[in-house]
Design a protein around this motif. Sequence first.
Motif, PDB file in Angstrom:
ATOM      1  N   GLY A 236      -2.897   6.508  -4.508  1.00  0.00           N
ATOM      2  CA  GLY A 236      -4.330   6.503  -4.246  1.00  0.00           C
ATOM      3  C   GLY A 236      -4.731   5.686  -3.025  1.00  0.00           C
ATOM      4  O   GLY A 236      -5.849   5.818  -2.540  1.00  0.00           O
ATOM      5  N   SER A 237      -3.829   4.845  -2.518  1.00  0.00           N
ATOM      6  CA  SER A 237      -4.186   4.078  -1.324  1.00  0.00           C
ATOM      7  C   SER A 237      -4.083   4.989  -0.106  1.00  0.00           C
ATOM      8  O   SER A 237      -3.377   5.999  -0.117  1.00  0.00           O
ATOM      9  N   GLU A 238      -4.777   4.616   0.938  1.00  0.00           N
ATOM     10  CA  GLU A 238      -4.801   5.406   2.160  1.00  0.00           C
ATOM     11  C   GLU A 238      -3.406   5.605   2.756  1.00  0.00           C
ATOM     12  O   GLU A 238      -3.100   6.619   3.353  1.00  0.00           O
ATOM     13  N   HIS A 239      -2.518   4.618   2.575  1.00  0.00           N
ATOM     14  CA  HIS A 239      -1.192   4.663   3.186  1.00  0.00           C
ATOM     15  C   HIS A 239      -0.071   4.995   2.205  1.00  0.00           C
ATOM     16  O   HIS A 239       1.096   4.849   2.550  1.00  0.00           O
ATOM     17  N   TYR A 240      -0.418   5.432   1.011  1.00  0.00           N
ATOM     18  CA  TYR A 240       0.591   5.745  -0.004  1.00  0.00           C
ATOM     19  C   TYR A 240       1.619   6.729   0.543  1.00  0.00           C
ATOM     20  O   TYR A 240       1.277   7.747   1.131  1.00  0.00           O
ATOM     21  N   ASN A 241       2.888   6.403   0.362  1.00  0.00           N
ATOM     22  CA  ASN A 241       3.971   7.264   0.832  1.00  0.00           C
ATOM     23  C   ASN A 241       5.139   7.148  -0.143  1.00  0.00           C
ATOM     24  O   ASN A 241       5.972   6.256  -0.016  1.00  0.00           O
TER      25      ASN A 241
ATOM     26  N   GLU B 262       0.824  -1.218   0.000  1.00  0.00           N
ATOM     27  CA  GLU B 262       0.000   0.000   0.000  1.00  0.00           C
ATOM     28  C   GLU B 262       0.854   1.261   0.000  1.00  0.00           C
ATOM     29  O   GLU B 262       0.487   2.255  -0.613  1.00  0.00           O
TER      30      GLU B 262
END
Length: 164
Positions: free
Chosen positions: A96-101, A91
């Motif tokens: 676009g994922s909640e945890h994208y970094n 992720e």
Amino acid sequence: MSVLPRRPFRLTSVLLATALAGTAGCSAGGSGSRPVPTPSAQAAGFCRALHERLPRTLDGLERDSAGPDSDFAADWGDPAVQLRCGVERPELLTPGSEHYNPTAEAVEVDGVTWLLEKQDDGYRFTTTGRKAFVEVTVPGKYAPETGVLTEFAAPVEKTVPSEL
């Protein structure tokens, strides 16, 4: 397929182990059954080749046959160091994922770049910049958790091609 920005550290295994030793009290994974991934056809070929090159012992730990028999997963020790090949994109690396970094920490160990994710009991490391994702979960009992990555580097380098 996007990869981490080119900010992985070029650390030797000893320096990398030292870098994570301070967080040894926090740990990942644990023993128990591991889910076996279902990789794409292309990734499955790379994973089968990797499976053939995996060590029987890993940092003194014997390979365990308790989990499901698979060319896509392997365990060593108790609690288990777990390797899974052909896992989904983490992720942290999925836009676009909640945890994208996109600036998540990564390290390079003997030519293989690994995303670092601290877990409740250790670390999860996932290869980046390769045609299949290989995930290694190392319980905190084996701190410094990065020690096993040196034993996986050559097999990954030889069997899972770089995307570049």
